[in-house]
Design an enzyme around this catalytic site. Structure first.
Site, mmCIF file in Angstrom:
data_model
loop_
_atom_site.group_PDB
_atom_site.id
_atom_site.type_symbol
_atom_site.label_atom_id
_atom_site.label_comp_id
_atom_site.label_asym_id
_atom_site.label_seq_id
_atom_site.Cartn_x
_atom_site.Cartn_y
_atom_site.Cartn_z
ATOM 1 N N CYS A 132 3.585 78.739 -42.281
ATOM 2 C CA CYS A 132 3.526 80.159 -42.646
ATOM 3 C C CYS A 132 2.207 80.803 -42.246
ATOM 4 C CB CYS A 132 3.766 80.314 -44.150
ATOM 5 S SG CYS A 132 2.809 79.184 -45.177
ATOM 6 N N HIS A 245 0.378 85.863 -47.830
ATOM 7 C CA HIS A 245 -0.870 85.223 -47.416
ATOM 8 C C HIS A 245 -1.768 86.260 -46.750
ATOM 9 C CE1 HIS A 245 0.911 81.515 -48.461
ATOM 10 N NE2 HIS A 245 1.088 80.955 -47.282
#
Length: 340
Positions: A132, A245
């Site tokens: 990710c 994130h």
């Protein structure tokens, strides 16, 4: 896409698996047959896809014959055993684990960066989805790499707990509640608590002193951008955020690029939304912009005053969507539209 496809989602009860089949529905992927798969622990449960209940089938007992595309997100050990079995039965596997990412015969794909590699699935029947944190980084780096080249990247990540699964989300909620009631309640165990904290260790420590999460950024960025000379130096931190994130990225380019030039490139780059300016709040954050959305957001674009070819970026994206499930579905879309 005139044909309908039989699609299996392996790990359908997990955060990413659930996002996968929801995104298949949202984007109207041509699913003719939908099969949710999970471990025996989920036997008897069902999931809703396109308004219909589908009973979860047990992966260990499942025959992949007749499945066209299998989206995997159930852990590397599961993929190691079941993905080759799916391929042998005729399915194309799009794998969201680390199991196949570093195999030279298996393409590691972010569609905005190297969609042409999807055709390489014919080598082994498998396409790997990157980590990710890597996905959002390379989406932001790709236009710069193409325009002026990149020598080195320093990146510090601030990663949401959803990257560690549903149990980590629950732990953050419980830990935050405990801390608000009594700060002493968070006495650390083998690892540090994430609630009201920043933990500079994700995945295991390796012999280099880097964590495996940090090495993933190094290995995967070089493979996706197809430049073994790019240096990537990472520090990965878990923070008390549910989804999204964030990355502080310092890029050293081969040829100098100005801020207006970089803004123009990024504004026209596929998958990128630029939020960058002098007005209050003219920068992206995980909670207000990235969470539950598809784009990679870039802001705080500025020249590095300590390096003649340095550029700083702030990069934010939803780790479950673009960082995992959406990227897998985008690969599947290109696969059925252009390749198969």
């Amino acid at each position: 896409m005139s044909k309908n496809y039989a699609v299996a989602v392996v790990g359908a009860t997990g955060l990413v698996g659930e996002a996968m089949y929801r995104i298949l529905e949202e984007r109207k992927f041509p699913v003719g047959r939908f099969v949710p798969l999970a471990s025996v622990r989920s036997a008897g449960r069902s999931v809703t896809f396109r308004g219909k209940e589908h009973e979860i089938e047990v992966l260990d007992d499942f025959d992949f014959s007749g499945i066209d595309i299998a989206l995997f997100s159930a852990g590397a050990s599961v993929s190691a055993e079941a993905a080759p079995r799916a391929v042998a039965a005729g399915a194309v596997v799009i794998d969201n684990t680390s199991q196949f990412r570093y195999d030279d015969e298996i393409p590691l794909v972010v569609p905005e960066c190297n969609a042409e590699r999807i055709a390489d699935y014919r080598n082994r029947g498998i396409i790997a989805n990157p980590n990710c944190s890597t996905i959002q980084l390379v989406v932001a780096l790709k236009p710069l790499q193409d325009a002026v080249g990149i020598e080195r990247v320093n990146v510090a990540t601030y990663q949401a707990v959803s990257g560690a699964g549903r149990s980590a989300i629950e732990a953050l909620t419980e830990g935050s509640r405990a801390w608000l009631e009594d700060a002493e309640a968070l006495a650390p165990g083998p690892e540090k608590p994430v609630a009201f904290n920043a933990v500079p260790k994700i995945d295991r420590l390796m012999d280099t002193g880097y964590t495996k999460e940090e090495m993933k950024l190094y290995w995967e960025t070089r493979k996706i951008l197809e430049d073994p000379d790019i240096m990537v130096n990472a520090t990965c931190v878990r923070v008390p955020v549910y989804y999204g994130h964030s990355e502080a990225v310092h890029v050293e380019t081969r040829t100098k690029i100005t801020v207006p030039e970089a803004q123009k490139l990024l504004n026209s780059a596929p998958g990128v939304t630029v939020i960058d300016g002098e007005m209050p709040g003219a920068y992206p954050t995980a909670a207000t912009d990235a969470a539950h959305r598809d784009a990679v957001y870039v802001g705080r674009i500025r020249e590095d005053m300590t390096h003649p070819r340095g550029l700083n970026l702030w990069v934010v994206a939803d780790n479950v969507r673009k960082g995992a499930a959406l990227n897998s579905v985008q690969i599947a879309e290109i696969l059925v539209n252009r390749v198969m």
